[in-house]
Scaffold this motif. Structure first.
Motif, PDB file in Angstrom:
ATOM      1  N   VAL A   1       4.711   1.288   0.053  1.00 61.18           N
ATOM      2  CA  VAL A   1       5.378   0.942  -1.187  1.00 61.18           C
ATOM      3  C   VAL A   1       5.181   2.037  -2.224  1.00 61.18           C
TER       4      VAL A   1
ATOM      5  N   GLY B   1       0.800  -1.219   0.000  1.00 54.34           N
ATOM      6  CA  GLY B   1       0.000   0.000   0.000  1.00 54.34           C
ATOM      7  C   GLY B   1       0.825   1.256   0.000  1.00 54.34           C
TER       8      GLY B   1
ATOM      9  N   VAL C   1       7.770   4.839  -2.951  1.00 53.27           N
ATOM     10  CA  VAL C   1       9.034   4.615  -3.662  1.00 53.27           C
ATOM     11  C   VAL C   1       9.041   5.500  -4.901  1.00 53.27           C
ATOM     12  N   PRO C   2      10.192   6.236  -5.126  1.00 49.63           N
ATOM     13  CA  PRO C   2      10.199   7.108  -6.291  1.00 49.63           C
ATOM     14  C   PRO C   2      10.076   6.315  -7.590  1.00 49.63           C
ATOM     15  N   GLU C   3       9.608   7.018  -8.585  1.00 43.31           N
ATOM     16  CA  GLU C   3       9.350   6.345  -9.857  1.00 43.31           C
ATOM     17  C   GLU C   3      10.631   5.774 -10.432  1.00 43.31           C
ATOM     18  N   ALA C   4      10.538   4.589 -10.936  1.00 43.76           N
ATOM     19  CA  ALA C   4      11.720   3.921 -11.465  1.00 43.76           C
ATOM     20  C   ALA C   4      11.855   4.202 -12.954  1.00 43.76           C
TER      21      ALA C   4
ATOM     22  N   ALA D   1      12.187  -5.209 -15.652  1.00 45.09           N
ATOM     23  CA  ALA D   1      12.702  -6.409 -14.998  1.00 45.09           C
ATOM     24  C   ALA D   1      11.679  -7.034 -14.057  1.00 45.09           C
ATOM     25  N   VAL D   2      10.412  -6.388 -13.895  1.00 45.47           N
ATOM     26  CA  VAL D   2       9.386  -6.916 -12.994  1.00 45.47           C
ATOM     27  C   VAL D   2       8.352  -7.680 -13.807  1.00 45.47           C
TER      28      VAL D   2
ATOM     29  N   GLU E   1      14.242  -0.277 -15.509  1.00 44.68           N
ATOM     30  CA  GLU E   1      14.203  -1.017 -14.246  1.00 44.68           C
ATOM     31  C   GLU E   1      12.884  -1.784 -14.122  1.00 44.68           C
ATOM     32  N   LEU E   2      11.762  -1.121 -14.540  1.00 42.20           N
ATOM     33  CA  LEU E   2      10.459  -1.776 -14.428  1.00 42.20           C
ATOM     34  C   LEU E   2      10.344  -2.976 -15.356  1.00 42.20           C
TER      35      LEU E   2
END
Lengths: 193, 426
Positions: free
Chosen positions: B56, B53, B59-62, B69-70, B66-67
């Motif tokens: 999390v 929620g 967290v600053p925008e990636a 990799a999710v 980087e994203l």
């Protein structure tokens, strides 16, 4: 001889240390990217950022619940509607209440349509009450009764023949109370038919 | 010059190799220790399961790379994800899922029903069989009172959550009772929610009326009337809160019309309203003197004479003398009977009217005879028979042989009545 032995021992130690060093270089660093497993479960929307992603690494597995929209379960086919609700593990009494709400909404709309003419010309019909009773080939009361029967069949088809018995104490018990304790008012000779 | 021996030179070289090897030993040892330090260090903490929620989402925008990799693994949706102990959250979740508002209303209504059924079941309900009837009755009234308070509380909660409210009784009636057709006729111009609320007020009215009857067993007539009027006004205000003034007036007039049974079809009466506007205007007049539901709520209490006279006068003014007389006849059950007979026999309206006047005159005469105290019982009976025979003769002459015989055979129970003798001589 003593110096020769020391030289041999030193060289053997060099070989051993070199072996250990190579082994350590080849061994992966603990906590490094290859060993990370991420498994976050939440009902809210979550933005997740990979901590280290400079070098190509295996993808992070993120388990999130699917977004839900009512249109995913709603159906014009009531049996399918109920089945869709069962599919998402909706409790039985809630399935019954959802189907009942859908069917009743339609029932009220259709009953209102039967009385459309009366609503539109209520006072004019009262001036000639004998016309009030006539409604083309079928009278209003019969059509309304027929509509209730159709509604009951629809509910049985969607929820099973025992849907009322399975309903539990409420609202069925209250329905029985209502039927036994309330009597319709008497409105003299003016019958809605 | 002196030269070194050969073995001394070899010894010096071996010592140099040994020193070189020892140096390499030290270098290799340092390197191994350095590597070992890296491997023995504590690993960084893994992401916690509670990091959900808002935590999390901070967290600053990636960066997009980087994203990439999710990989998301979608868990199947479950109904439980919509549910909450808190009704407001449950409703918000249902709305967010675009569940139709009508379904949300019913789901919350049924949930509240279940909740309050449980609460009511938990109410103490002592048997008290050893106590006197009065004590048992007091206990029963107390239980009813608490139950009523819970019902009102439940409706208040529903209203707070959804802006609408109704009773289980009203819900069952509106969807399941055959006579809901009457409600459809009377208040079908309202929205479904308004109808459910109006029907709830109607059932409340019935309950309140019944309770007043029990509470006022020992009240004075004035006190009882005052209580009834207060309760009636409360009901009127409850209706008025549900709808606009125009809707309220329409509902009141339709109920008044049916309640007072003001219209008759042509098989029952020759009286005819000219059009819908006249009916509505007339009902408005009636509703001023006999408000809607007042018969049901206040009973058929005698109006004071001046009010009655005012009502009659206003009706006469509304219809005119002749039409008012016809309207009055149309409300009389005896006249309706003779009118119906006339329709079946195809008699002219004037003949029916004269037959009705014969009956009225006979009934008036019977009334006079009943009140006479100067006659002996035998004299009264003889006079009664005489009036009866004269009436039969008059009706037969008026209606004709066939219709007259038919009428006297089937519709003359009123003529066969025996004389009452409250104060006559024996």
């Amino acid at each position: 001889m003593n110096r020769g032995f020391l030289l041999m021992a030193s060289m053997a130690l060099n070989v051993a240390l070199a072996g250990v060093g190579i082994g350590l270089v080849k061994r992966p660093v603990p906590g490094g990217p290859a060993s990370r497993v991420l498994n976050i479960v939440t009902s809210r929307s979550v933005r997740v950022v990979a901590a280290v992603a400079v070098t190509p690494t295996p993808p992070v597995m993120l388990s999130v619940p699917a977004a839900f929209d009512w249109s995913q379960v709603a159906s014009t086919n009531l049996a399918q509607y109920a089945a869709n609700l069962r599919e998402i593990e909706c409790p039985k009494e809630i399935i019954r209440e959802v189907i009942l709400a859908v069917v009743n909404e339609d029932f009220v709309r259709r009953r209102h349509a039967i009385f459309e003419r009366i609503h539109a010309q209520f006072w004019e019909l009262m001036a000639q009450p004998e016309h009030f009773k006539q409604d083309g080939d079928e009278n209003t009361e019969d059509r309304s009764k027929q509509l209730r029967t159709t509604r009951d069949h629809e509910l049985e088809a969607a929820l099973g023949t025992n849907w009322q018995r399975d309903a539990g104490p409420s609202p069925l018990s209250a329905m029985c109370r209502c039927q036994s304790s309330v009597t319709p008012p008497k409105y003299g000779s003016l019958q809605i038919s | 010059m002196r030269s070194h021996p050969l073995h001394l030179q070899a010894g010096r070289r071996a010592r140099g190799v040994l020193l070189g090897s020892a140096g390499l030993n030290l270098l290799l040892l340092a390197a191994v220790l350095g590597l070992a330090k890296i491997h023995l260090a504590k690993p960084p903490p893994s992401p916690a399961r509670t990091a959900v929620g808002s935590e999390v989402s901070q967290v600053p925008e990636a960066a997009p790379s980087e994203l990439d990799a999710v990989v998301t693994n979608q868990l199947p949706f479950r109904w439980a994800q919509l549910e909450s102990e808190d009704f407001r959250i449950y409703i918000a979740n249902l709305r967010a899922a675009r569940c139709p508002e009508r379904i949300i209303h019913d789901l919350v209504f049924h949930d509240l029903e279940r909740l309050y059924e449980t609460k009511k079941a938990a109410l103490p309900c002592p048997d008290l069989f050893w106590e006197s009837g009065r004590v048992r009755e007091a206990a029963r009234q107390e239980t009813d009172k608490r139950s009523r308070q819970m019902e009102l509380e439940k409706r208040a909660v529903m209203r707070d959550l959804l802006g609408v409210w109704w009773s289980n009784e009203a819900w069952d009636f509106w969807y399941d009772q055959g006579w809901a057709d009457i409600a459809e006729t009377l208040v079908g111009f309202l929205t479904n929610e308004q109808v459910l609320e109006a029907v709830t007020v109607y059932f409340d009215m019935q309950e309140a009326s019944s309770n007043l009857g029990q509470e006022c067993e020992l009240c004075s007539e004035t006190d009882e009337r005052a209580r009834q009027e207060t309760a009636y006004q409360h009901m009127v205000n409850s209706f008025a809160e549900i709808m606009s003034p125009a809707e309220f007036e329409e509902m009141a007039l339709r109920i008044c019309l049916m309640d007072q049974d003001l219209v008759k079809d042509s098989s029952q009466s020759e009286f005819r309203f000219r059009n819908g506007t006249e009916v509505r205007d007339f009902v408005k007049l009636v509703n001023r003197f006999k408000p809607f539901f007042s018969k049901e709520f206040l009973g058929n209490q005698d109006e004071d004479e001046s009010r009655k006279a005012q009502f009659q006068s206003e009706m006469k003014k509304f219809f005119g003398e002749d039409r008012f007389a016809a309207f009055e006849r149309s409300q009389n059950a005896g006249y309706q009977e003779i009118w119906q007979f006339g329709q079946e026999q195809h008699l002219p309206p004037e003949t029916v009217l004269r037959a009705w006047q014969v009956r009225e005159a006979a009934e008036k005469e019977f009334g006079h005879l009943s009140e006479r105290t100067d006659l002996l019982l035998a004299e009264k009976a003889a006079a009664w028979i005489e009036v009866r025979q004269q009436t039969q003769t008059a009706l037969a002459a008026l209606l004709g042989a066939t219709a007259g015989a038919e009428y006297l055979k089937k519709h003359c129970d009123w003529l066969k009545a025996s004389p009452a003798n409250p104060g006559g001589k024996s």
